[in-house]
Design an enzyme around this catalytic site. Sequence first.
Site, PDB file in Angstrom:
ATOM      1  N   ASP A  30       0.864  -1.164   0.000  1.00 41.69           N
ATOM      2  CA  ASP A  30       0.000   0.000   0.000  1.00 41.69           C
ATOM      3  C   ASP A  30       0.908   1.224   0.000  1.00 41.69           C
ATOM      4  O   ASP A  30       2.084   1.149   0.391  1.00 41.69           O
ATOM      5  CB  ASP A  30      -0.926  -0.010   1.221  1.00 41.69           C
ATOM      6  CG  ASP A  30      -2.188   0.801   0.999  1.00 41.69           C
ATOM      7  OD1 ASP A  30      -2.195   1.657   0.086  1.00 41.69           O
ATOM      8  OD2 ASP A  30      -3.167   0.594   1.729  1.00 41.69           O
ATOM      9  N   TRP A  31       0.382   2.343  -0.436  1.00 36.82           N
ATOM     10  CA  TRP A  31       1.212   3.526  -0.646  1.00 36.82           C
ATOM     11  C   TRP A  31       1.765   4.030   0.693  1.00 36.82           C
ATOM     12  O   TRP A  31       1.027   4.516   1.544  1.00 36.82           O
ATOM     13  CB  TRP A  31       0.385   4.590  -1.350  1.00 36.82           C
ATOM     14  CG  TRP A  31       0.462   4.533  -2.848  1.00 36.82           C
ATOM     15  CD1 TRP A  31       0.767   5.565  -3.682  1.00 36.82           C
ATOM     16  CD2 TRP A  31       0.257   3.399  -3.710  1.00 36.82           C
ATOM     17  NE1 TRP A  31       0.757   5.147  -5.000  1.00 36.82           N
ATOM     18  CE2 TRP A  31       0.450   3.826  -5.046  1.00 36.82           C
ATOM     19  CE3 TRP A  31      -0.060   2.064  -3.481  1.00 36.82           C
ATOM     20  CZ2 TRP A  31       0.336   2.958  -6.138  1.00 36.82           C
ATOM     21  CZ3 TRP A  31      -0.179   1.201  -4.569  1.00 36.82           C
ATOM     22  CH2 TRP A  31       0.018   1.646  -5.872  1.00 36.82           C
TER      23      TRP A  31
END
Length: 746
Positions: free
Chosen positions: A268-269
């Site tokens: 995930d970012w």
Amino acid sequence: MWRHTNNKSSLFSIVCLALTLNVTAQTPVYQDSSKPIEQRVEDALSRMTLQEKIRVIHAQSKFSSAGVPRLGLPDFWTDDGPHGVRPDVLWDKWQQAGQSNDSCVAFPALTCLAATWNPNLAHLYGHSLGEEALYRGKDMILGPGVNIYRTPLNGRNFEYLGEDPYLSSTMVVPYIQGMQENHVSACVKHFCLNNNEENRNNTNIIISERALHEIYLPAFHAAVTKAHVWGLMGAYNLYRNQHNCHNQYLLRDLVKGQWGYDGVVISDWGGCHNTDEAVNYGLDMEFGTGTNGLNRSTNNAYDNYYLALPYLKGIQEGKYSMQTLDDKVRRVLRLFFRTTMAQRGHGFLCSESHYEAARKIADEGIVLLQNRGGVLPLQLAAHPKVLVVGENAIKMMTVGGGSSSLKVQKEISPLQGLRDRLKGKADVDYERGYVGDVTGEYNGVTTGQNLNDKRSTQQLVSDAVVKARQADYVIVFGGLNKSPNQDDEGYDRKSFALPYAQDTLVEALSKVNKHVVFVSISGNAFAMPWHQQVTAIVQGWYIGSEAGEALADVLCGDVNPSGKLPFTWGTRLEDYGAHALNTYPGTWRADHKVIDEDYKEGIYVGYRWTDKQHVRPLFAFGHGLSYTTFRLSNLRQSAKEMTRDGKLTFTVNVENTGNKAGAETVQLYIHDDKCSVDRPQKELKGFAKVALQPGQSKDVSITIDNGALSFYDEGTHAWKSEAGSFTALVGNASDHLTLKAKFTLR
């Protein structure tokens, strides 16, 4: 026999054929789409330099990773999200790129899709969204989300498929298959245990092995082993004190080991925190990392990512093996050959078929929760006066909510949808009733709406009451919205109560009008202390571009509602185990760096909890009414006994006993009559939706196997079934199971 000819075109054809054969003979295996993917992967891998291998496993912009130009492998483009293709941002900033061709169709939120209980619509959803992504040049859509509805305060529940592992598993598979038919990768998320948004980067989940496997993993397992998803995104939170984007047990041992996953794991970012763990514990592609791994960011810092220069340096110094790197690169190359290097079409954007798909999904997902006296559908013969009340009747809901925020070509509001449908058939008036979020902006996308209203709460209610006295129907569009501390990524709700003094509004309207209909626009349950004072309640979700038309379809009876709740709608917050046991949101450790959240309720989530505690929720899991009536009868079974390698089929007759065409969902739950471990009173193990004309009846069959009877045994770390007696419970909601059948497993 060769015949001499002076025909220049024939000679030219012969030369071209010779050249073509020569080129074909020299075409590298990795470029030959007729070759098996694994051969292409190994050939491409053998041609890559160390620097090129490092290049493809981390981002080069906010949403892309690099290809290998020297080998003709294109850059790889990802995009949010599960409900529509997010507008483009600048290369290295979150601001909008300012393009005029990146508007999209907003499909209903996944809670609405789950509420259809229709896997065929899940396939249509995924395929349509994949076509939009393909047109926009996106190679991976960051979705669908399958995190379990554990608490109604989770701000991101609207992006997920509800509380039940069987329902989520059944609906996610065709969604992924439909999308990947376009050679656009799905990326199932967020793996795993990301069940609340507050402090999501710091929360360490403590959970029994059994609860993990029975409740929180099945949908991911189905995505990997049944849908063969090509991408899987790690979650922000921790499990066993390791972040889930590089987690030894979850990613390396379980997903890639036990499940045999051959796709990529992406972060995930900002979810990657450490080079050593990222290298060794299952991460393949790193996105969104700030220079400190989480929140500080430097422009174009991609070479400083944990899987960039630090990884390269570690390999050159002998700290990391080439074998580990090659496994990551193989997975990325496999992704390339499934997407960017595959022969694929051009896709479609904002096509008529996509709007039709969005409306059909919305129509089937809207849930009629309550309908006292049959007030719905609206009776239009006498040209009634209809008063629409509420900010949610006019507020655009496609902008906001976090990464699923969209820039749409169109969004029809509920008020506009009703006005269009009732033109010439009813007088439609509007009152604001309450003022909530008037901002209408997310990451540079603006609604263009001016929702400012300076009236006091008292005046807003008073003005609505005056008009309500004269109306034949009052339709209140209320609920939540996609602003902070409501249904919004990065935030959880602070209360189970409705915001913006809506309770006061609804109670005041109910005192002066006996035909008050409340339409909830939300992705979550909330308290309804006034539910007995209103005649009808409709759950309208966030349903995207076709919101107004779909809601008008149901309210006016053009569509007979058939949606069923994908989660338990409690009366109070304590109707959920996470809150009854006071385990949410966890406890900070002494160093105030990590929160430990103990899932003490274990396997007892949603209806499993209310069954165990003998709690009657406001609306049960699987509940949903219709404008017609159905009778389920004559339950039969294919045998009285089942072997562990066999199957058992249950058949029930469903009859439409009303005067309108409609659809009913038959639900099959299993109860273990006697077991060596504590088990829920019942668990959903099958369902089937059937459409019937008035007076028509059909037999509906549902088949189960040994998996439906099994529990996760922590002693052997495996699924286990025990011989003995079981009961099949069949009905149309988890609290309305009118038919039973006994059988034995041997």
